[in-house]
Write a protein that holds these residues in place. Sequence first.
Motif, mmCIF file in Angstrom:
data_model
loop_
_atom_site.group_PDB
_atom_site.id
_atom_site.type_symbol
_atom_site.label_atom_id
_atom_site.label_comp_id
_atom_site.label_asym_id
_atom_site.label_seq_id
_atom_site.Cartn_x
_atom_site.Cartn_y
_atom_site.Cartn_z
ATOM 1 N N VAL A 1 0.835 -1.203 0.000
ATOM 2 C CA VAL A 1 0.000 0.000 0.000
ATOM 3 C C VAL A 1 0.868 1.251 0.000
ATOM 4 N N ASP A 2 1.956 1.223 0.746
ATOM 5 C CA ASP A 2 2.834 2.393 0.884
ATOM 6 C C ASP A 2 3.769 2.593 -0.305
ATOM 7 N N ASP A 3 3.901 1.587 -1.166
ATOM 8 C CA ASP A 3 4.885 1.629 -2.253
ATOM 9 C C ASP A 3 4.383 2.505 -3.405
ATOM 10 N N ILE B 1 -5.948 7.059 6.940
ATOM 11 C CA ILE B 1 -5.550 8.469 7.117
ATOM 12 C C ILE B 1 -4.323 8.787 6.274
ATOM 13 N N ASN B 2 -3.356 7.882 6.279
ATOM 14 C CA ASN B 2 -2.098 8.131 5.560
ATOM 15 C C ASN B 2 -2.284 8.197 4.048
ATOM 16 N N HIS B 3 -3.327 7.547 3.525
ATOM 17 C CA HIS B 3 -3.496 7.470 2.072
ATOM 18 C C HIS B 3 -4.767 8.169 1.580
ATOM 19 N N ALA B 4 -5.279 9.090 2.390
ATOM 20 C CA ALA B 4 -6.462 9.851 1.977
ATOM 21 C C ALA B 4 -6.095 11.104 1.197
ATOM 22 N N ALA C 1 -6.092 7.698 -7.422
ATOM 23 C CA ALA C 1 -7.550 7.723 -7.303
ATOM 24 C C ALA C 1 -8.099 6.367 -6.861
ATOM 25 N N GLU C 2 -7.510 5.278 -7.357
ATOM 26 C CA GLU C 2 -7.992 3.942 -6.981
ATOM 27 C C GLU C 2 -7.865 3.713 -5.480
ATOM 28 N N VAL C 3 -6.744 4.183 -4.918
ATOM 29 C CA VAL C 3 -6.518 4.020 -3.478
ATOM 30 C C VAL C 3 -7.459 4.924 -2.688
ATOM 31 N N ARG C 4 -7.645 6.159 -3.150
ATOM 32 C CA ARG C 4 -8.522 7.093 -2.427
ATOM 33 C C ARG C 4 -9.979 6.620 -2.459
ATOM 34 N N LEU D 1 -11.723 11.151 6.212
ATOM 35 C CA LEU D 1 -12.814 11.770 5.462
ATOM 36 C C LEU D 1 -12.550 13.254 5.231
ATOM 37 N N LEU D 2 -12.059 13.936 6.250
ATOM 38 C CA LEU D 2 -11.763 15.365 6.101
ATOM 39 C C LEU D 2 -10.668 15.593 5.069
ATOM 40 N N SER D 3 -9.666 14.734 5.056
ATOM 41 C CA SER D 3 -8.586 14.862 4.082
ATOM 42 C C SER D 3 -9.108 14.675 2.664
ATOM 43 N N LEU D 4 -9.983 13.694 2.467
ATOM 44 C CA LEU D 4 -10.573 13.471 1.153
ATOM 45 C C LEU D 4 -11.385 14.676 0.695
ATOM 46 N N LEU D 5 -12.171 15.244 1.595
ATOM 47 C CA LEU D 5 -13.045 16.354 1.238
ATOM 48 C C LEU D 5 -12.273 17.644 0.996
ATOM 49 N N GLN D 6 -11.170 17.805 1.698
ATOM 50 C CA GLN D 6 -10.376 19.032 1.523
ATOM 51 C C GLN D 6 -9.763 19.119 0.138
ATOM 52 N N ASP D 7 -9.427 17.965 -0.435
ATOM 53 C CA ASP D 7 -8.888 17.947 -1.797
ATOM 54 C C ASP D 7 -9.479 16.731 -2.509
ATOM 55 N N PRO D 8 -10.684 16.872 -3.062
ATOM 56 C CA PRO D 8 -11.373 15.711 -3.634
ATOM 57 C C PRO D 8 -10.941 15.360 -5.051
ATOM 58 N N HIS D 9 -9.923 16.027 -5.585
ATOM 59 C CA HIS D 9 -9.516 15.803 -6.969
ATOM 60 C C HIS D 9 -9.199 14.326 -7.205
ATOM 61 N N GLY D 10 -9.848 13.757 -8.205
ATOM 62 C CA GLY D 10 -9.563 12.377 -8.581
ATOM 63 C C GLY D 10 -10.384 11.341 -7.856
#
Length: 315
Positions: free
Chosen positions: A129-131, A160-163, A169-172, A188-197
């Motif tokens: 996941v981290d690679d 949290i680390n990959h939001a 986009a597949e991971v998000r 969720l907040l991280s996704l919403l702050q920058d929802p691109h992709g």
Amino acid sequence: LLDGTTRNRLMACVADGVLVQGGELRAVAGDPGAVAPTLEARLRRMLALAKALDLSEDDVPVRLARNARRDFLAAVRGANLQALLAAYPDHPLTAAALRAAQVDRDATVRFTAAQALGVAGRTVLAGVVDDAKAPAALRARALTQLAADAPADWVAALLINHAGPEAPAEVRAVVAHHAAQRGVQAALLSLLQDPHGVPDGALARAARAAAPSGALAEPSLLALAQDGGGAARVAAVETLGEIGGPAAAGLLRPLTRGLTASSELKAAAQAALDRLADRLATSPGALSLIRDHAAGGLALSERPPGALAPSEDGG
């Protein structure tokens, strides 16, 4: 079963006109005068290939394990590892090949090893996941597998680390699904702050699940309700009805009558405004939203703490 050296020998013999059929090597002789100068070299190559292809039953796991660890092609290493796991799951060489595969330079080989290891392979899956160099689809598969059975705190940290926007986009999309399901508000907040992709459906799930974050989520939801599209925009509007303040009313009001807004969006905006009015009317010391149908919208008015909200007919 063919290692790199054997593959090279096979290709060289085939280029010389050697046929491999029915477990035999056959050479097309051609013109004796033309063949004679190279006949000895061709026969030597054929004998070397025949020796390499002549495996006893006991030789098979040995060859598979060696190829799984040493072949220069990742696809060959992975295929040999899978063959070992399928045919010789309890063989000592399989265990050794699995240990080597956990630190293979190729993420797909590591993923194969992690799947076979079960609980013991969770750390390997997390590494996939981290690679950042691993295929995005493979990273998403690894995260999905971990989310299914890994400890909750570990999964939350991965989500949290990959939001953030640096994740594919597949991971998000996977993050959005599982963060919404588990209520991991930081992700969720991280996704919403920058929802691109982020796919529309995944973003809609995130918008609805972010309600417990309240005021922390409101700026991102306001932006999504203003500039978003599809299901995500409707979800943001609906959630603003639950948690929004006066700023949300100012944004939602035009959506109830916009010429370009869909009927679904207009209905969601009106329902959200009604919820805002009811909720803020019972908030001590807050601005009251008064339904002003004559004006075609809602108005804001100051009320002292504990005062009754004006009725819709002005009485």
